[in-house]
Design an enzyme around this catalytic site. Structure first.
Site, PDB file in Angstrom:
ATOM      1  N   ASP A   1       0.871  -1.163   0.000  1.00 34.52           N
ATOM      2  CA  ASP A   1       0.000   0.000   0.000  1.00 34.52           C
ATOM      3  C   ASP A   1       0.914   1.221   0.000  1.00 34.52           C
ATOM      4  OD1 ASP A   1      -2.271   1.734   0.509  1.00 34.52           O
ATOM      5  OD2 ASP A   1      -1.626   1.757   2.601  1.00 34.52           O
TER       6      ASP A   1
ATOM      7  N   ASP B   1      -0.270   5.026   0.814  1.00 35.42           N
ATOM      8  CA  ASP B   1      -0.600   6.021   1.833  1.00 35.42           C
ATOM      9  C   ASP B   1      -0.554   5.406   3.233  1.00 35.42           C
ATOM     10  OD1 ASP B   1      -1.032   7.836  -0.201  1.00 35.42           O
ATOM     11  OD2 ASP B   1      -3.164   7.415  -0.322  1.00 35.42           O
TER      12      ASP B   1
ATOM     13  N   GLU C   1      -1.579  10.429   3.899  1.00 36.45           N
ATOM     14  CA  GLU C   1      -2.671   9.973   3.044  1.00 36.45           C
ATOM     15  C   GLU C   1      -2.733  10.988   1.904  1.00 36.45           C
ATOM     16  OE1 GLU C   1      -4.758   7.390   3.038  1.00 36.45           O
ATOM     17  OE2 GLU C   1      -3.897   6.463   4.838  1.00 36.45           O
TER      18      GLU C   1
ATOM     19  N   ARG D   1     -14.995  12.135  -2.195  1.00 37.77           N
ATOM     20  CA  ARG D   1     -13.803  12.923  -1.860  1.00 37.77           C
ATOM     21  C   ARG D   1     -13.326  13.750  -3.043  1.00 37.77           C
ATOM     22  NH1 ARG D   1      -9.866   8.559   0.696  1.00 37.77           N
ATOM     23  NH2 ARG D   1     -10.945   7.248  -0.824  1.00 37.77           N
TER      24      ARG D   1
ATOM     25  N   SER E   1      -2.390   0.724  -4.778  1.00 36.97           N
ATOM     26  CA  SER E   1      -2.940   1.814  -3.982  1.00 36.97           C
ATOM     27  C   SER E   1      -4.315   2.272  -4.457  1.00 36.97           C
ATOM     28  CB  SER E   1      -1.970   3.009  -4.027  1.00 36.97           C
ATOM     29  OG  SER E   1      -2.519   4.136  -3.380  1.00 36.97           O
ATOM     30  N   GLY E   2      -5.123   2.710  -3.499  1.00 39.64           N
ATOM     31  CA  GLY E   2      -6.374   3.367  -3.821  1.00 39.64           C
ATOM     32  C   GLY E   2      -6.155   4.847  -4.094  1.00 39.64           C
TER      33      GLY E   2
ATOM     34  N   LYS F   1      -8.078  -3.839  -4.571  1.00 37.99           N
ATOM     35  CA  LYS F   1      -6.696  -4.244  -4.317  1.00 37.99           C
ATOM     36  C   LYS F   1      -6.549  -5.755  -4.413  1.00 37.99           C
ATOM     37  CE  LYS F   1      -5.109  -0.338  -1.549  1.00 37.99           C
ATOM     38  NZ  LYS F   1      -4.528   0.103  -0.257  1.00 37.99           N
TER      39      LYS F   1
ATOM     40  N   ASP G   1      -1.935  -0.838   5.765  1.00 37.40           N
ATOM     41  CA  ASP G   1      -2.493  -0.446   7.057  1.00 37.40           C
ATOM     42  C   ASP G   1      -4.013  -0.477   7.103  1.00 37.40           C
ATOM     43  OD1 ASP G   1      -3.464   2.844   7.039  1.00 37.40           O
ATOM     44  OD2 ASP G   1      -2.429   2.019   5.307  1.00 37.40           O
TER      45      ASP G   1
END
EC number: 3.1.3.3
Length: 295
Positions: free
Chosen positions: A90, A92, A99, A135, A178-179, A227, A248
């Site tokens: 990952d 962030d 992040e 977001r 990653s997102g 993911k 995380d």
């Protein structure tokens, strides 16, 4: 017809297995409770645009006794870690201390509202694709804002550069799953010497005048379970016998599934999410633990 400006992304697929989870008392540690010092590190490709820094983050009490029973790896876990053909990270709050979308939102003046949605997404309380759309709508970024934001150097987690080097020295392939957004992750990959084709992330789309028009919904990481899908694709494409996921958040934990990651290592050095940490095969607070465990 409006022309979209975006970056081309590759797709991949993932690995997994599940062990028993444990019940833990309330226990939290956040970046707000850390001592942070920043120092420059070496550049990659002599880029003036992407200077990097490593933040030395020491969670208060990280070395003390924790309510988790998975901070010491079993022999089985260590065997998988030692023999893994590939490791997916990952980005962030794992590879980087920030992040990325929260930092970008703060830069664009929408920090508080976006951070609340990030917390919901990482804890798994709302579908990831919903949180991502909301977001980005709150930020409503322009291409010029993104370009200005990218002039800021990425802040790498302490020890990640040494861990990536150690993994590569042990002939393990390294991926960033990653997102977050490829535009923000490309410079991180360059600093760490990770091929850009080993990045699997989202893409912000802009119109011909640089206005925000959305994100690429074809990316597997743009939706719930993305993911896991990416890691499954990675494993299938390269025929890896064993693969590890490190992160995380709840979306990282999801990658440990049949055909996905064989092992999930939770990194709690920046953000400690109790529900995720309790279900990890191995919980670490310092990348040195992973480095020292490699032969």
């Amino acid at each position: 017809m409006e022309r979209l400006m975006s970056f081309q992304a590759n797709s991949v697929h993932a690995v997994s297995r599940r062990q028993s989870s444990v019940l833990v008392p309330t226990f939290s540690r956040k970046i707000s409770n850390t001592r942070v010092s920043v120092q420059p590190i070496g550049m990659v490709r002599n880029s003036k645009l992407f200077n990097s820094v490593v933040a030395s983050v020491q969670p208060i009490g990280a070395s003390a006794v924790t309510p988790f029973d998975n901070t010491l790896p079993s022999k089985e876990v260590l065997d998988v870690w030692h023999n893994a053909n590939a490791v997916c990270f990952d980005v962030d709050s794992t590879v980087c201390i920030d992040e990325g979308i929260d930092e970008f939102a703060e830069f664009c003046g929408a920090g508080k509202a976006v951070a609340e949605w990030t917390a919901r997404a990482m804890n798994g309380s709302v579908p990831f694709e919903e949180a991502l759309a909301v977001r980005l709508s709150l930020i409503n970024p322009s291409l010029s804002q993104l370009q200005d934001f990218l002039k800021r150097p990425p802040r790498l987690s302490p020890g990640i550069d040494l861990l990536v080097k150690k993994l590569k020295d042990n002939n393990k392939d390294v991926y960033l799953v990653s997102g977050g957004f490829r535009q923000m992750i490309n410079p991180v990959a360059s600093i760490l010497g990770i091929p850009l084709e080993n990045i699997f992330a989202n893409q912000i789309l802009f119109g011909s005048n640089g206005e925000y028009v959305g994100f690429d919904k074809n990316e597997p990481t743009s939706r719930r379970g993305g993911k896991a899908t990416a890691v499954q694709q990675i494993r299938k494409a390269h025929g890896y016998k064993s693969l590890v996921m490190i992160g995380d958040g709840a979306t990282d934990l999801e990658a440990r599934m049949p055909g996905g990651a064989d092992l999930f290592i939770c990194y709690g050095g920046i953000q400690l999410r109790e529900s995720v940490a309790a279900k990890a095969d191995w919980l670490v607070f310092n990348f040195k633990d992973l480095i020292n465990s490699l032969v």
